[in-house]
Design a protein around this motif. Structure first.
Motif, PDB file in Angstrom:
ATOM      1  N   MET A 247     -15.541  -3.873 -11.694  1.00  0.00           N
ATOM      2  CA  MET A 247     -16.733  -4.703 -11.888  1.00  0.00           C
ATOM      3  C   MET A 247     -17.866  -3.894 -12.495  1.00  0.00           C
TER       4      MET A 247
ATOM      5  N   GLN B 292       0.840  -1.202   0.000  1.00  0.00           N
ATOM      6  CA  GLN B 292       0.000   0.000   0.000  1.00  0.00           C
ATOM      7  C   GLN B 292       0.876   1.252   0.000  1.00  0.00           C
TER       8      GLN B 292
ATOM      9  N   ASP C  60     -17.732  -0.467  -5.413  1.00  0.00           N
ATOM     10  CA  ASP C  60     -17.213  -1.049  -6.648  1.00  0.00           C
ATOM     11  C   ASP C  60     -16.195  -2.132  -6.283  1.00  0.00           C
ATOM     12  N   ILE C  61     -15.899  -2.963  -7.257  1.00  0.00           N
ATOM     13  CA  ILE C  61     -14.967  -4.069  -7.075  1.00  0.00           C
ATOM     14  C   ILE C  61     -13.925  -3.934  -8.162  1.00  0.00           C
TER      15      ILE C  61
ATOM     16  N   LEU D 264     -14.114  -2.122  -2.718  1.00  0.00           N
ATOM     17  CA  LEU D 264     -14.049  -0.719  -2.320  1.00  0.00           C
ATOM     18  C   LEU D 264     -15.392  -0.363  -1.698  1.00  0.00           C
TER      19      LEU D 264
ATOM     20  N   ILE E 240      -9.562  -7.988  -0.749  1.00  0.00           N
ATOM     21  CA  ILE E 240      -9.125  -6.959   0.200  1.00  0.00           C
ATOM     22  C   ILE E 240     -10.247  -5.934   0.313  1.00  0.00           C
TER      23      ILE E 240
ATOM     24  N   GLN F 133     -11.354  -2.348   1.247  1.00  0.00           N
ATOM     25  CA  GLN F 133     -10.732  -1.023   1.422  1.00  0.00           C
ATOM     26  C   GLN F 133     -11.805   0.045   1.593  1.00  0.00           C
ATOM     27  N   ASN F 134     -11.603   0.919   2.554  1.00  0.00           N
ATOM     28  CA  ASN F 134     -12.537   2.015   2.815  1.00  0.00           C
ATOM     29  C   ASN F 134     -12.480   3.031   1.662  1.00  0.00           C
ATOM     30  N   VAL F 135     -13.607   3.239   1.013  1.00  0.00           N
ATOM     31  CA  VAL F 135     -13.647   4.082  -0.186  1.00  0.00           C
ATOM     32  C   VAL F 135     -13.273   5.538   0.114  1.00  0.00           C
ATOM     33  N   ASP F 136     -13.536   5.994   1.332  1.00  0.00           N
ATOM     34  CA  ASP F 136     -13.242   7.392   1.651  1.00  0.00           C
ATOM     35  C   ASP F 136     -11.830   7.601   2.189  1.00  0.00           C
ATOM     36  N   THR F 137     -11.363   6.699   3.027  1.00  0.00           N
ATOM     37  CA  THR F 137     -10.055   6.912   3.662  1.00  0.00           C
ATOM     38  C   THR F 137      -8.940   6.113   3.006  1.00  0.00           C
ATOM     39  N   GLY F 138      -9.292   5.074   2.244  1.00  0.00           N
ATOM     40  CA  GLY F 138      -8.275   4.211   1.665  1.00  0.00           C
ATOM     41  C   GLY F 138      -7.745   3.179   2.650  1.00  0.00           C
ATOM     42  N   ALA F 139      -8.219   3.193   3.889  1.00  0.00           N
ATOM     43  CA  ALA F 139      -7.741   2.217   4.872  1.00  0.00           C
ATOM     44  C   ALA F 139      -8.085   0.798   4.425  1.00  0.00           C
ATOM     45  N   ILE F 140      -7.114  -0.103   4.553  1.00  0.00           N
ATOM     46  CA  ILE F 140      -7.382  -1.515   4.306  1.00  0.00           C
ATOM     47  C   ILE F 140      -8.038  -2.047   5.583  1.00  0.00           C
TER      48      ILE F 140
ATOM     49  N   ILE G 224     -10.190  -6.022  -5.001  1.00  0.00           N
ATOM     50  CA  ILE G 224     -10.441  -5.024  -3.957  1.00  0.00           C
ATOM     51  C   ILE G 224     -11.948  -4.798  -3.882  1.00  0.00           C
TER      52      ILE G 224
ATOM     53  N   GLY H 281      -2.470   5.825   0.065  1.00  0.00           N
ATOM     54  CA  GLY H 281      -3.324   4.721   0.508  1.00  0.00           C
ATOM     55  C   GLY H 281      -3.677   3.766  -0.616  1.00  0.00           C
TER      56      GLY H 281
ATOM     57  N   PHE I  61     -14.534  13.685   3.422  1.00  0.00           N
ATOM     58  CA  PHE I  61     -14.430  12.948   2.166  1.00  0.00           C
ATOM     59  C   PHE I  61     -15.772  12.343   1.781  1.00  0.00           C
TER      60      PHE I  61
ATOM     61  N   THR J  54      -9.786   5.920  -4.375  1.00  0.00           N
ATOM     62  CA  THR J  54     -10.628   6.337  -3.266  1.00  0.00           C
ATOM     63  C   THR J  54     -11.054   7.788  -3.497  1.00  0.00           C
ATOM     64  N   THR J  55     -11.950   8.262  -2.628  1.00  0.00           N
ATOM     65  CA  THR J  55     -12.667   9.518  -2.876  1.00  0.00           C
ATOM     66  C   THR J  55     -11.796  10.688  -3.343  1.00  0.00           C
TER      67      THR J  55
END
Ligand SMILES: [Zn+2]
Ligand SMILES: [Zn+2]
Ligand SMILES: [Zn+2]
Ligand SMILES: [Zn+2]
Ligand SMILES: [Zn+2]
Ligand SMILES: [Zn+2]
Ligand SMILES: [Zn+2]
Ligand SMILES: [Zn+2]
Ligand SMILES: [Zn+2]
Lengths: 241, 241
Positions: free
Chosen positions: A119, A34, B86-87, B99, B32, B34-41, B97, A39, B221, A136-137
């Motif tokens: 997808m 990552q 989304d994937i 998302l 995996i 992943q948080n769409v707003d923060t990018g955190a896994i 991923i 991120g 975000f 990401t956003t």
């Protein structure tokens, strides 16, 4: 002393820790690379104990190739190494994140990351495969702004982003105005929703300014990381000295 | 019409696409979240074809448990679902991923994500295991600011962040000043390094303001995503109508 100065002296306690991880029946686990600043998930591979030990000592993301049954360091052929700043393990110790900084695109195709088939695009048309990065956003917005910048305006009513890009004076006055509106949520003791909304306004307009100046968010975050970085193997070691 | 309205009608072309993915010898691949707003896994699991099909139709992150040999939807017991927007597939079609947006902490331990044990902490002391989330640059800075906010000042010389938090007037004037300095890089045609540096200044001071107002970057975000979102299964479908 720094761990990385003694790549071959695996501290026996650290070695015991590596042993204690939940390796699967083939001695492998999942490793996700990552980007520490954005991120973005750059790629995913597998590691064995040796690959992990080598990543720790070399601070370059190293994996185990299941098809070739051998270690490989990302970048050894492309020179696009991933410089690993820290490694994180998940709650059941069978998955790791290599948090790092890439020297260049991570994918052998030249794509910034390996994840570029969505997808939702496949659902629209399974035959027409577009290249669209998993964003990401914030990076999705950065991408929208950059598309607006590059588009040729044909309609009489260009998008707001395009108008800002074409009128630096308007853009500058908007950045000032939105900063003032953000500040006013403190002065006027407005609620936190208002603050979030004004921060969104300010960020968007500042990002249009970045686009105008050809600056990527990643560069800004790199500046912040260099100023504020508190974690990472090097820093931890330096703190002990 | 929307794919998700017909969860059991897998379009045969989409089905062929799912078949064409590079499932391993057990019919699995890595997923995996992943948080769409923060990018955190948030977490990593495995999926089979059914888990992926169910994720597409339900838009909730679904995995295959290798130990229980069954599908499981994240949140089915905790109610902390991950709403998949989304994937994305990787270049060799053997890793995905998810998302998405989580309803709450992703880890069964209550931790925001499953990745909270860092190698640099282990290297310092393999016995003393701290809880420290894998944070990318911006969230690492958010975390530093929040630590400063909560710390009790004992020294005569508090940190700059603490001074800003204790003096709203100073903070507000700094946000205005940094916005003006960012704008000046356009007015004075300064170079892009200068712009990146001034944007970093503005972001940091604005983030201190967010901390003062108890606003998380993730909320900001989310506001931006709701305003600008162009991707995602729903949006793609709505665009076709
Ligand atoms: Zn795990
Ligand atoms: Zn390098
Ligand atoms: Zn690739
Ligand atoms: Zn306004
Ligand atoms: Zn505003
Ligand atoms: Zn792959
Ligand atoms: Zn929900
Ligand atoms: Zn967990
Ligand atoms: Zn400045």
């Amino acid at each position: 002393s720094s761990y990385s100065e003694h790549p071959h002296q695996l501290n026996s306690k650290v070695d015991a820790f590596l042993e204690s991880l939940k390796w699967d029946e083939k001695g492998l686990m999942v490793a996700i690379a990552q980007n520490v600043d954005t991120g973005a998930i750059m790629m995913q591979g597998f590691i064995n104990k040796e690959a992990l030990a080598k990543t720790i000592s070399s601070q370059k993301a190293t994996f185990y190739s299941r098809s070739r049954s051998s270690l490989w360091t990302k970048g050894e052929t492309s020179t696009n190494f991933i410089h690993v700043i820290d490694i994180f393990f998940d709650c059941d110790l069978d998955s790791v994140i290599y948090l790092g900084k890439p020297d260049g695109p991570s994918c052998h195709t030249g794509s910034e990351t390996c994840y570029f088939l969505s997808m939702s695009d496949v659902l629209r048309d399974p035959q027409a495969i577009e290249h669209r990065l998993a964003l990401t956003t914030l990076y999705s917005l950065e991408n929208i702004i950059s598309q607006r910048r590059d588009e040729v305006v044909t309609s009489a009513k260009p998008s707001w982003t395009k108008r800002l890009l074409n009128d630096a004076e308007l853009l500058c006055s908007k950045v000032r105005e939105e900063a003032e509106e953000l500040v006013q949520t403190v002065v006027e003791k407005e609620d936190s929703l208002r603050t979030a909304s004004e921060m969104a306004d300010l960020l968007y307009h500042a990002m249009v300014l970045l686009s105008l100046k050809n600056v990527k968010l990643e560069q800004v975050f790199e500046v912040l990381r260099n100023r504020f970085s508190q974690s990472g193997i090097d820093e931890k070691n330096s703190r002990r000295r």
